[in-house]
Each structure stands twice: as structure tokens, then as C-alpha cells.
Enzyme design. Sequence first.
Site, PDB file in Angstrom:
ATOM      1  N   LYS A 202      -8.843  -7.460   7.781  1.00 49.09           N
ATOM      2  CA  LYS A 202      -8.117  -6.679   6.769  1.00 49.09           C
ATOM      3  C   LYS A 202      -8.306  -5.188   7.003  1.00 49.09           C
ATOM      4  O   LYS A 202      -9.425  -4.672   6.991  1.00 49.09           O
ATOM      5  CB  LYS A 202      -8.629  -7.057   5.374  1.00 49.09           C
ATOM      6  CG  LYS A 202      -7.951  -6.316   4.230  1.00 49.09           C
ATOM      7  CD  LYS A 202      -6.518  -6.758   4.086  1.00 49.09           C
ATOM      8  CE  LYS A 202      -5.880  -6.100   2.864  1.00 49.09           C
ATOM      9  NZ  LYS A 202      -4.439  -6.403   2.801  1.00 49.09           N
TER      10      LYS A 202
ATOM     11  N   GLY B  62       0.803  -1.219   0.000  1.00 45.34           N
ATOM     12  CA  GLY B  62       0.000   0.000   0.000  1.00 45.34           C
ATOM     13  C   GLY B  62       0.835   1.266   0.000  1.00 45.34           C
ATOM     14  O   GLY B  62       0.391   2.319  -0.466  1.00 45.34           O
ATOM     15  N   ASN B  63       2.074   1.170   0.515  1.00 46.02           N
ATOM     16  CA  ASN B  63       2.956   2.331   0.540  1.00 46.02           C
ATOM     17  C   ASN B  63       3.390   2.750  -0.859  1.00 46.02           C
ATOM     18  O   ASN B  63       3.987   3.806  -1.039  1.00 46.02           O
ATOM     19  CB  ASN B  63       4.195   2.032   1.374  1.00 46.02           C
ATOM     20  CG  ASN B  63       5.026   0.903   0.776  1.00 46.02           C
ATOM     21  OD1 ASN B  63       4.562  -0.235   0.678  1.00 46.02           O
ATOM     22  ND2 ASN B  63       6.244   1.201   0.380  1.00 46.02           N
TER      23      ASN B  63
ATOM     24  N   LYS C 256       2.355 -11.440   4.194  1.00 53.87           N
ATOM     25  CA  LYS C 256       3.475 -11.436   3.252  1.00 53.87           C
ATOM     26  C   LYS C 256       4.322 -12.692   3.425  1.00 53.87           C
ATOM     27  O   LYS C 256       4.711 -13.345   2.443  1.00 53.87           O
ATOM     28  CB  LYS C 256       4.324 -10.177   3.451  1.00 53.87           C
ATOM     29  CG  LYS C 256       3.585  -8.883   3.143  1.00 53.87           C
ATOM     30  CD  LYS C 256       4.417  -7.676   3.497  1.00 53.87           C
ATOM     31  CE  LYS C 256       3.718  -6.380   3.109  1.00 53.87           C
ATOM     32  NZ  LYS C 256       2.383  -6.226   3.694  1.00 53.87           N
TER      33      LYS C 256
ATOM     34  N   LYS D 282      -3.871  -8.882  -0.851  1.00 53.68           N
ATOM     35  CA  LYS D 282      -3.195  -8.812  -2.143  1.00 53.68           C
ATOM     36  C   LYS D 282      -1.959  -9.703  -2.203  1.00 53.68           C
ATOM     37  O   LYS D 282      -1.590 -10.185  -3.280  1.00 53.68           O
ATOM     38  CB  LYS D 282      -2.872  -7.368  -2.503  1.00 53.68           C
ATOM     39  CG  LYS D 282      -1.744  -6.715  -1.740  1.00 53.68           C
ATOM     40  CD  LYS D 282      -0.439  -6.709  -2.517  1.00 53.68           C
ATOM     41  CE  LYS D 282       0.654  -5.968  -1.805  1.00 53.68           C
ATOM     42  NZ  LYS D 282       0.877  -6.234  -0.410  1.00 53.68           N
TER      43      LYS D 282
END
Length: 307
Positions: free
Chosen positions: A122, A9-10, A265, A207
Amino acid sequence: MRIVVALGGNALLRRGDHPDAAVQQENVDRVVTALAALAHDHELVITHGNGPQIGLLAMESATDPALTVPYPLDMLGAETQGMIGALLARALHNALPGRRIATLVTHTLVRADDPAFARPTKFVGQVYGQDVAKALARRRGWRMGRDGKGWRRVVPSPIPQGIVETETLHELLNGGTLVICAGGGGIPVTADRDSGALTGVEAVVDKDLTAALLAEELKADFLLILTDVPCVYTGYGTPDQRPVLDATPDELRGAGFPEGSMGPKAEAAARFVERTGGLAAIGALDAAYEIVHARSGTLVRPDLDGE
């Protein structure tokens, strides 16, 4: 190599950034600068997060007096795919003249009975103070969860089961196209058991887990997960913080990373490596080229001793 790149998102909005279009464009230019060198030598498939953007759209939808009910999350996810995909496609077009580039709005199959629908985890949207978070929970019926020193909205995040457009993606890649797809984990849908008809659901798919599935289905050689830290750390943010530069899937899972940050992740990297025998890595956006060439980040590799 065929590399699936998962942008955190960054990539478009970092903590503290105003969610203005100009800010996101500036951040996208930074993203593309980091990826262009890889694109010259490798076949890329790019996916991205959408947490800040879908949260912003959800708030706008919830407060729009023209709507009798807010737009559902699957439709808002489609909007973010189009917006972010367009920003990335334009910047890549400028950085890689002559290269075929396409953004494909993508649907992700999930199970209607996934336990995640009863347990939202989330994060989406901005960070709030506790009083504002409580007020939003009362007024909007939102579930809120602790994120660092603040609070954010949490929504269901079911496990991705398949990518609806996989065959189309294969055709685009085989034609030499650099593809941007599955943004925000893909638009979550369920499929009717008899007819196969698709129905959108109120959720946001992780994601990174979608990227791992996408990489598996597209027979990628490498899954590259880019975020805002140079590598994976155990004890992150504590005096016992230690970098993890090399790990097997079992070692990564055994470290017990938090569910709301590094956990997905780590799980995504572990799944891809286990299921394909390929390589995965987690590291900082600006070091994308160095990570692929084993000069930065955390490398996740098969457990050859356990075979």
C-alpha cells in the site's frame, strides 16, 4: 438508493499539490460540489482515501525530536479520519443546509495472520526520487516501492474482515444522517479471540476494499468508486489503451489491472456486485451524478447469463 461513495486520494490532494490545509479545503469544496446533487436524491455514505495525509503525518512523527518512537500507523489513520472527516462535514453542511451530517471514526477488523503483513504493497506519502527513497529506506527502515516514475513508501494492507461500528452506522442512516466513515480504509485492529479486545496494528487498509465491505454490511444498492480517470482502461498509458464501459466481475478481474492503482478498485467493485447482486461503478470525481445515471464511467453489473 443507498449509495456508498469511495473518494480516491485525489479528492483532497492531487499529484503535485502542496499538502497545505488551504489546498485540501479547496479540493474538498470541489468534491462536495460533485456529491451535493446525488445527496438530494439518494442516501449517501462517504468514505475516502488518506494516502498522502497519513504519509505526511508519518514523516512528521518520524522526525519529531519530542518523540522517543514514531506514532504507529493505526493512530495516524485515526488522525486523518478526524481531519478529512471534519473538512468534508463542514463543506457538506454548507452545501446541504438542514441535512444531518456526521463523521464517525471507524475501526476495521483484520486478521493478525494476514499474509499482507509480510508483503507491504500500500502506497502512502509523497513521491520521491530514487536516491531520496533509498536514503529514507536506510534511515527510517521504510519499505519503498515504484510508483510511476518515482518511489513511495509501502506499508502492509491486510484484507478487511468487518466494520466494528456497523450497528451504529445503521442507526445513523435510519435516522436520516449522511455519514462520513471508514476513512483511509478504517483504523486497522485485531480482535482477541476470547475477550474481543481490540488492538491497533501497523497497517493501512485499502479504502476501496473497505468500501465494498461497508456497502455490503449496510445493504447498499450501489458502490460508487471515484478516482482521477473517467473510466477503467485496459492498457492504461500505452498505445493500446481502451476504455471499459461495462463489465461483469469476472471480466473486470480477467483484465489484470495493476495492484498499486486500478487493481484494488476493480476487485472492490467485483466483490460488491458478486456478493450482493447490486451495481458498482468506477469513474471520475466530477462526473459522480452522471456515473450513477449511467452516462459516464465503468458500470460493473451481475453476470446474469452465468446464473
